[in-house]
Design a protein around this motif. Structure first.
Motif, PDB file in Angstrom:
ATOM      1  N   ASP A   2       8.257  -5.605  10.052  1.00 27.97           N
ATOM      2  CA  ASP A   2       6.989  -5.339   9.386  1.00 27.97           C
ATOM      3  C   ASP A   2       5.839  -5.118  10.360  1.00 27.97           C
ATOM      4  OD1 ASP A   2       8.333  -5.571   7.077  1.00 27.97           O
ATOM      5  OD2 ASP A   2       7.519  -7.507   6.467  1.00 27.97           O
ATOM      6  N   SER A   3       5.978  -5.569  11.596  1.00 29.20           N
ATOM      7  CA  SER A   3       4.922  -5.369  12.587  1.00 29.20           C
ATOM      8  C   SER A   3       4.645  -3.893  12.827  1.00 29.20           C
ATOM      9  CB  SER A   3       5.308  -6.025  13.907  1.00 29.20           C
ATOM     10  OG  SER A   3       5.437  -7.415  13.759  1.00 29.20           O
ATOM     11  N   PHE A   4       5.635  -3.056  12.575  1.00 32.90           N
ATOM     12  CA  PHE A   4       5.482  -1.632  12.846  1.00 32.90           C
ATOM     13  C   PHE A   4       4.979  -0.855  11.631  1.00 32.90           C
ATOM     14  CE2 PHE A   4       8.392  -3.116  16.079  1.00 32.90           C
ATOM     15  CZ  PHE A   4       7.908  -2.497  17.219  1.00 32.90           C
ATOM     16  N   ILE A   5       4.710  -1.537  10.532  1.00 32.58           N
ATOM     17  CA  ILE A   5       4.148  -0.872   9.356  1.00 32.58           C
ATOM     18  C   ILE A   5       2.642  -0.775   9.574  1.00 32.58           C
ATOM     19  CG2 ILE A   5       3.896  -0.899   6.860  1.00 32.58           C
ATOM     20  CD1 ILE A   5       6.339  -2.742   6.751  1.00 32.58           C
ATOM     21  N   VAL A   6       2.201   0.340  10.087  1.00 34.21           N
ATOM     22  CA  VAL A   6       0.803   0.515  10.457  1.00 34.21           C
ATOM     23  C   VAL A   6       0.222   1.722   9.723  1.00 34.21           C
ATOM     24  CG1 VAL A   6      -0.795   0.954  12.349  1.00 34.21           C
ATOM     25  CG2 VAL A   6       1.189  -0.507  12.724  1.00 34.21           C
ATOM     26  N   GLY A   7      -0.931   1.532   9.092  1.00 33.56           N
ATOM     27  CA  GLY A   7      -1.607   2.646   8.455  1.00 33.56           C
ATOM     28  C   GLY A   7      -1.064   3.028   7.100  1.00 33.56           C
ATOM     29  N   ARG A   8      -0.064   2.305   6.595  1.00 36.18           N
ATOM     30  CA  ARG A   8       0.527   2.636   5.291  1.00 36.18           C
ATOM     31  C   ARG A   8       0.413   1.469   4.316  1.00 36.18           C
ATOM     32  NH1 ARG A   8       0.149   7.865   6.048  1.00 36.18           N
ATOM     33  NH2 ARG A   8       1.621   8.747   7.560  1.00 36.18           N
ATOM     34  N   GLU A   9      -0.500   0.546   4.591  1.00 36.92           N
ATOM     35  CA  GLU A   9      -0.627  -0.638   3.741  1.00 36.92           C
ATOM     36  C   GLU A   9      -1.003  -0.268   2.301  1.00 36.92           C
ATOM     37  OE1 GLU A   9      -1.222  -1.816   7.999  1.00 36.92           O
ATOM     38  OE2 GLU A   9      -2.041  -0.243   6.695  1.00 36.92           O
ATOM     39  N   ALA A  10      -1.929   0.678   2.157  1.00 36.87           N
ATOM     40  CA  ALA A  10      -2.358   1.092   0.810  1.00 36.87           C
ATOM     41  C   ALA A  10      -1.201   1.736   0.052  1.00 36.87           C
ATOM     42  CB  ALA A  10      -3.532   2.060   0.905  1.00 36.87           C
ATOM     43  N   GLU A  11      -0.415   2.546   0.750  1.00 36.28           N
ATOM     44  CA  GLU A  11       0.732   3.198   0.114  1.00 36.28           C
ATOM     45  C   GLU A  11       1.760   2.162  -0.342  1.00 36.28           C
ATOM     46  OE1 GLU A  11      -0.681   4.160   2.860  1.00 36.28           O
ATOM     47  OE2 GLU A  11      -1.081   6.324   2.757  1.00 36.28           O
ATOM     48  N   LEU A  12       2.005   1.147   0.491  1.00 42.94           N
ATOM     49  CA  LEU A  12       2.984   0.119   0.130  1.00 42.94           C
ATOM     50  C   LEU A  12       2.514  -0.703  -1.066  1.00 42.94           C
ATOM     51  CD1 LEU A  12       4.146  -1.071   3.648  1.00 42.94           C
ATOM     52  CD2 LEU A  12       5.552   0.033   1.908  1.00 42.94           C
ATOM     53  N   THR A  13       1.215  -0.966  -1.149  1.00 44.19           N
ATOM     54  CA  THR A  13       0.680  -1.682  -2.304  1.00 44.19           C
ATOM     55  C   THR A  13       0.872  -0.860  -3.572  1.00 44.19           C
ATOM     56  OG1 THR A  13      -0.979  -2.824  -0.958  1.00 44.19           O
ATOM     57  CG2 THR A  13      -1.410  -2.677  -3.319  1.00 44.19           C
ATOM     58  N   ARG A  14       0.632   0.424  -3.473  1.00 42.21           N
ATOM     59  CA  ARG A  14       0.813   1.315  -4.622  1.00 42.21           C
ATOM     60  C   ARG A  14       2.287   1.392  -5.026  1.00 42.21           C
ATOM     61  NH1 ARG A  14      -0.739   7.754  -4.703  1.00 42.21           N
ATOM     62  NH2 ARG A  14      -0.716   8.043  -6.968  1.00 42.21           N
ATOM     63  N   ILE A  15       3.163   1.483  -4.043  1.00 42.60           N
ATOM     64  CA  ILE A  15       4.598   1.535  -4.320  1.00 42.60           C
ATOM     65  C   ILE A  15       5.054   0.258  -5.022  1.00 42.60           C
ATOM     66  CG2 ILE A  15       6.874   1.499  -3.224  1.00 42.60           C
ATOM     67  CD1 ILE A  15       5.630   3.357  -1.053  1.00 42.60           C
ATOM     68  N   GLU A  16       4.602  -0.886  -4.540  1.00 40.35           N
ATOM     69  CA  GLU A  16       4.984  -2.163  -5.140  1.00 40.35           C
ATOM     70  C   GLU A  16       4.569  -2.231  -6.608  1.00 40.35           C
ATOM     71  OE1 GLU A  16       4.728  -6.962  -4.189  1.00 40.35           O
ATOM     72  OE2 GLU A  16       3.304  -5.589  -3.252  1.00 40.35           O
ATOM     73  N   SER A  17       3.387  -1.735  -6.914  1.00 42.10           N
ATOM     74  CA  SER A  17       2.905  -1.732  -8.294  1.00 42.10           C
ATOM     75  C   SER A  17       3.786  -0.859  -9.179  1.00 42.10           C
ATOM     76  CB  SER A  17       1.457  -1.232  -8.325  1.00 42.10           C
ATOM     77  OG  SER A  17       0.994  -1.125  -9.649  1.00 42.10           O
ATOM     78  N   ILE A  18       4.171   0.306  -8.670  1.00 27.73           N
ATOM     79  CA  ILE A  18       5.009   1.226  -9.456  1.00 27.73           C
ATOM     80  C   ILE A  18       6.406   0.643  -9.658  1.00 27.73           C
ATOM     81  CG2 ILE A  18       6.114   3.501  -9.408  1.00 27.73           C
ATOM     82  CD1 ILE A  18       3.573   4.492  -7.937  1.00 27.73           C
ATOM     83  N   VAL A  19       6.965   0.025  -8.618  1.00 26.09           N
ATOM     84  CA  VAL A  19       8.289  -0.597  -8.740  1.00 26.09           C
ATOM     85  C   VAL A  19       8.247  -1.730  -9.765  1.00 26.09           C
ATOM     86  CG1 VAL A  19      10.049  -1.955  -7.545  1.00 26.09           C
ATOM     87  CG2 VAL A  19       9.056   0.051  -6.430  1.00 26.09           C
ATOM     88  N   ASN A  20       7.196  -2.534  -9.748  1.00 21.81           N
ATOM     89  CA  ASN A  20       7.063  -3.633 -10.712  1.00 21.81           C
ATOM     90  C   ASN A  20       6.940  -3.094 -12.132  1.00 21.81           C
ATOM     91  OD1 ASN A  20       7.240  -5.657  -8.782  1.00 21.81           O
ATOM     92  ND2 ASN A  20       5.034  -5.764  -8.461  1.00 21.81           N
ATOM     93  N   ASP A  21       6.203  -2.012 -12.313  1.00 21.39           N
ATOM     94  CA  ASP A  21       6.096  -1.386 -13.640  1.00 21.39           C
ATOM     95  C   ASP A  21       7.461  -0.896 -14.103  1.00 21.39           C
ATOM     96  OD1 ASP A  21       3.383  -1.832 -13.793  1.00 21.39           O
ATOM     97  OD2 ASP A  21       2.811   0.184 -13.172  1.00 21.39           O
ATOM     98  N   TRP A  22       8.236  -0.318 -13.177  1.00 19.75           N
ATOM     99  CA  TRP A  22       9.574   0.159 -13.527  1.00 19.75           C
ATOM    100  C   TRP A  22      10.461  -0.998 -13.980  1.00 19.75           C
ATOM    101  CZ3 TRP A  22      14.141  -0.774 -10.509  1.00 19.75           C
ATOM    102  CH2 TRP A  22      15.275  -0.097 -10.970  1.00 19.75           C
ATOM    103  N   LYS A  23      10.380  -2.115 -13.302  1.00 25.77           N
ATOM    104  CA  LYS A  23      11.176  -3.278 -13.685  1.00 25.77           C
ATOM    105  C   LYS A  23      10.767  -3.824 -15.051  1.00 25.77           C
ATOM    106  CE  LYS A  23      12.341  -4.694  -8.967  1.00 25.77           C
ATOM    107  NZ  LYS A  23      12.196  -5.723  -7.904  1.00 25.77           N
ATOM    108  N   ASP A  24       9.535  -3.504 -15.458  1.00 23.97           N
ATOM    109  CA  ASP A  24       9.058  -3.906 -16.780  1.00 23.97           C
ATOM    110  C   ASP A  24       9.396  -2.884 -17.866  1.00 23.97           C
ATOM    111  OD1 ASP A  24       7.979  -6.306 -15.922  1.00 23.97           O
ATOM    112  OD2 ASP A  24       5.992  -5.467 -15.541  1.00 23.97           O
ATOM    113  N   GLY A  25      10.109  -1.811 -17.482  1.00 21.99           N
ATOM    114  CA  GLY A  25      10.580  -0.872 -18.486  1.00 21.99           C
ATOM    115  C   GLY A  25       9.982   0.520 -18.427  1.00 21.99           C
TER     116      GLY A  25
END
Length: 206
Positions: A2-25
């Motif tokens: 994770d130390s090398f995840i630089v400059g994509r924090e906003a994208e990862l937050t957005r991805i996590e939200s979409i994945v969680n929505d998918w798990k909710d149906g």
């Protein structure tokens, strides 16, 4: 890591939200696009590890696909590969990865035939299977013009741009991991001010 995840924090937050929505149906499909070496494949691998516990099916033309002991030698026919996954996968939270969409074509299987079926498959299965597709910026623009390709995805993430500060952090982290000294052509250690000039020029060129 994770130390090398630089400059994509906003994208990862957005991805996590979409994945969680998918798990909710809800439907689940993401499109990553950007120039060559913009980090599409790297972000793909991070997504699989962080949100799917490495539970993934990676589709590549002319390779072998193995699902629960069943094997398929893929060709340039994306429909065949997708049908195989949809028929035989029985995992609860799988993700299907199609990296470099532009590679799926041949003289026998036209590219837009594959695109048409991919859109159909996402419509039919994206509540059970999470889809992630990557391609280059040029093709993404063409697909959007000719077949409104973006409409099938919950998000389209452009990875072409990375801020100078993020680039500087990435270089610093990677440099720190090497435990080496950065020197110029004369073998002299590069002072911070000069290094900043180099990074500024690198960012401008990129």
């Amino acid at each position: 890591g994770d130390s090398f995840i630089v400059g994509r924090e906003a994208e990862l937050t957005r991805i996590e939200s979409i994945v969680n929505d998918w798990k909710d149906g809800y439907r689940g499909a993401l499109l990553f696009y950007g120039e060559r070496f913009s980090g599409k494949t790297t972000l793909l691998e991070i997504l699989v590890r962080k949100f799917f516990n490495n539970n993934s099916y990676r589709l590549n033309p002319n390779s072998e696909l193995n699902i629960n002991g069943r094997k398929l030698k893929t060709s340039s026919d994306l429909k065949e590969a997708l049908d195989f996954v949809c028929k035989y996968q029985n995992d609860k939270t799988p993700v299907v990865l199609i990296d470099d969409l532009e590679l799926w074509y041949s003289d026998k299987v036209p590219f837009f035939q594959n695109i048409h079926y991919l859109s159909q498959c996402i419509d039919a299965y994206s509540k059970k299977i999470f889809f992630v597709v990557t391609t280059n910026s040029c093709l993404q623009k063409q697909l959007q013009i000719y077949c409104d390709f973006n409409k099938g995805f919950q998000a389209q993430i452009d990875l072409s741009y990375l801020s100078k500060s993020a680039l500087q952090r990435a270089i610093s982290i990677r440099h720190g991991a090497t435990h080496k000294t950065l020197v110029n052509t004369n073998g002299e250690e590069i002072p911070p001010g000069q290094l900043d000039k180099y990074i500024t020029q690198l960012h401008k060129n990129c």
